[in-house]
Design an enzyme around this catalytic site. Structure first.
Site, PDB file in Angstrom:
ATOM      1  N   LYS A   1     -13.374  -4.069  -2.828  1.00  0.00           N
ATOM      2  CA  LYS A   1     -12.460  -5.030  -2.204  1.00  0.00           C
ATOM      3  C   LYS A   1     -12.642  -5.038  -0.695  1.00  0.00           C
ATOM      4  CE  LYS A   1      -7.858  -4.539  -1.600  1.00  0.00           C
ATOM      5  NZ  LYS A   1      -7.377  -5.117  -0.351  1.00  0.00           N
TER       6      LYS A   1
ATOM      7  N   ASP B   1     -10.151 -10.083  -0.449  1.00  0.00           N
ATOM      8  CA  ASP B   1      -8.680 -10.080  -0.425  1.00  0.00           C
ATOM      9  C   ASP B   1      -8.191 -10.649   0.898  1.00  0.00           C
ATOM     10  OD1 ASP B   1      -6.047  -9.569  -1.099  1.00  0.00           O
ATOM     11  OD2 ASP B   1      -6.153  -7.423  -0.652  1.00  0.00           O
TER      12      ASP B   1
ATOM     13  N   LYS C   1      -5.801 -13.037   1.237  1.00  0.00           N
ATOM     14  CA  LYS C   1      -4.378 -13.420   1.152  1.00  0.00           C
ATOM     15  C   LYS C   1      -4.109 -14.660   1.994  1.00  0.00           C
ATOM     16  CE  LYS C   1      -2.563  -8.815   0.116  1.00  0.00           C
ATOM     17  NZ  LYS C   1      -3.691  -7.946   0.473  1.00  0.00           N
TER      18      LYS C   1
ATOM     19  N   ASP D   1      -1.430 -20.810   4.189  1.00  0.00           N
ATOM     20  CA  ASP D   1      -1.383 -21.824   5.251  1.00  0.00           C
ATOM     21  C   ASP D   1      -1.184 -23.175   4.571  1.00  0.00           C
ATOM     22  OD1 ASP D   1      -1.810 -23.233   7.738  1.00  0.00           O
ATOM     23  OD2 ASP D   1      -3.014 -21.532   8.423  1.00  0.00           O
TER      24      ASP D   1
ATOM     25  N   THR E   1       3.154  -5.196  -2.882  1.00  0.00           N
ATOM     26  CA  THR E   1       3.652  -3.936  -3.463  1.00  0.00           C
ATOM     27  C   THR E   1       4.362  -3.071  -2.415  1.00  0.00           C
ATOM     28  OG1 THR E   1       1.353  -3.225  -3.280  1.00  0.00           O
ATOM     29  CG2 THR E   1       2.171  -3.702  -5.479  1.00  0.00           C
TER      30      THR E   1
ATOM     31  N   ARG F   1      -6.326   4.300  -0.578  1.00  0.00           N
ATOM     32  CA  ARG F   1      -6.221   5.651  -0.020  1.00  0.00           C
ATOM     33  C   ARG F   1      -6.415   6.792  -1.012  1.00  0.00           C
ATOM     34  NH1 ARG F   1      -1.109   3.598   3.333  1.00  0.00           N
ATOM     35  NH2 ARG F   1      -1.158   2.228   1.498  1.00  0.00           N
TER      36      ARG F   1
HETATM   37  O1  C5P Z   1      -4.379   2.494  -0.017  1.00  0.00           O
HETATM   38  P1  C5P Z   1      -3.736   1.697  -1.115  1.00  0.00           P
HETATM   39  O2  C5P Z   1      -4.147   2.154  -2.519  1.00  0.00           O
HETATM   40  O3  C5P Z   1      -2.256   1.550  -0.957  1.00  0.00           O
HETATM   41  O4  C5P Z   1      -4.396   0.256  -0.926  1.00  0.00           O
HETATM   42  C1  C5P Z   1      -4.005  -0.874  -1.662  1.00  0.00           C
HETATM   43  C2  C5P Z   1      -4.857  -2.043  -1.278  1.00  0.00           C
HETATM   44  O5  C5P Z   1      -4.429  -3.179  -2.020  1.00  0.00           O
HETATM   45  C3  C5P Z   1      -4.796  -2.421   0.182  1.00  0.00           C
HETATM   46  O6  C5P Z   1      -6.088  -2.857   0.575  1.00  0.00           O
HETATM   47  C4  C5P Z   1      -3.810  -3.563   0.234  1.00  0.00           C
HETATM   48  O7  C5P Z   1      -4.109  -4.486   1.256  1.00  0.00           O
HETATM   49  C5  C5P Z   1      -4.021  -4.213  -1.136  1.00  0.00           C
HETATM   50  N1  C5P Z   1      -2.870  -4.933  -1.691  1.00  0.00           N
HETATM   51  C6  C5P Z   1      -1.633  -4.340  -1.890  1.00  0.00           C
HETATM   52  N2  C5P Z   1      -0.589  -5.070  -2.381  1.00  0.00           N
HETATM   53  C7  C5P Z   1      -0.738  -6.354  -2.711  1.00  0.00           C
HETATM   54  C8  C5P Z   1      -1.994  -6.956  -2.555  1.00  0.00           C
HETATM   55  C9  C5P Z   1      -3.038  -6.203  -2.048  1.00  0.00           C
HETATM   56  O8  C5P Z   1      -1.482  -3.137  -1.625  1.00  0.00           O
HETATM   57  N3  C5P Z   1       0.248  -7.045  -3.246  1.00  0.00           N
END
Ligand code: C5P
Length: 234
Positions: free
Chosen positions: A34, A61, A63, A66, A117, A205
């Site tokens: 991603k 990703d 997002k 606009d 999330t 992470r």
């Molecule tokens: O580090 P972590 O596992 O929290 O990363 C989650 C990834 O998913 C990040 O790149 C974040 O931008 C993306 N994301 C998210 N929630 C969403 C859509 C995308 O955490 N609703």
């Protein structure tokens, strides 16, 4: 038959070299890599071309959120990058999502982000949304899918509420319970997400900050495979 790969790793690392190295290190364990806001703002389309050139499938990703004309123009600009998935915000509304769908080739799926999330009921209520977070996710997903989105991003908590709305289901906010939650709010294990019907789980992470990212990804792939068995046994 081998089960489908359902793990997507978020290449949320500061340099282009680190993103490419991580993608190559994890390629056997993941369905896609991603490229999100951090990597795209810093390294842009060149990073996506490099990853595609190395034979990796890319989830872009962005997002996008606009007016329809602007989102369509942005989608036309990313069409040539041959990403498997591109995200738009469901809150942009149906016409914006239709504009994105019309501007991209069918090989690039349009995925609508419902409620981030990192949001919880208290934040959503402060924003003036007069329904529960779960109900809001259902409304956003329904509008997006009716407008032509190929799938939605949601937390594992709302997967069951989406019922037979259809489309791909992509779940971030994956945590095992052993590592920090960070800024995420609606978290779940990869096992629970896949058991509840996630087509893909997005993990940043917990993999990229692990002492050995490939080991962390391999362990998640095993966890996902065991959830898959339970899902198919039902
Ligand atoms: O580090 P972590 O596992 O929290 O990363 C989650 C990834 O998913 C990040 O790149 C974040 O931008 C993306 N994301 C998210 N929630 C969403 C859509 C995308 O955490 N609703």
């Amino acid at each position: 038959m081998r089960p489908p790969k359902r793990l997507i790793v978020a290449l949320d690392v500061p340099t282009r070299a680190a993103a490419v190295a991580l993608a190559n290190e994890l390629r056997d364990h993941v369905a896609m890599v991603k490229v999100g806001l951090e990597a795209f703002v810093a390294h842009g389309a060149d990073l996506v071309r490099e990853l595609r050139g190395a034979g990796l499938e890319v989830f872009l990703d962005l997002k996008l959120h606009d007016i329809p004309r602007t989102v369509a123009a942005a989608c036309r600009a990313v069409a040539a990058l041959d990403a498997r998935l591109v995200t738009v915000h469901a809150q942009g509304g149906g016409p914006m999502i239709t504009a994105a769908r019309d501007a991209l080739p069918t090989t690039t799926k349009v995925i609508a982000v419902t409620a981030l999330t990192s949001l919880d009921d208290a934040i959503v209520s402060r924003l003036g949304v007069a329904m529960s977070l779960g109900a809001w996710v259902h409304v956003l997903a329904g509008e997006a899918l009716a407008a032509g989105a190929d799938g939605v991003v949601t937390s594992a908590h709302e997967l069951m509420l989406l019922g037979d709305l259809g489309g791909l289901r992509i779940v971030p906010g994956v945590r095992s319970g052993r590592e920090p939650v960070g800024d995420q709010r609606r978290v779940a294990t990869a096992y629970d997400a896949v058991q509840r019907g996630a087509d893909y789980v997005v993990v940043g992470r917990p993999i990229i900050e692990a002492p050995r990212p490939a080991d962390a990804a391999a362990a998640l792939a095993v966890e996902i495979a065991s959830a898959e068995e339970v899902r198919h046994a039902r």
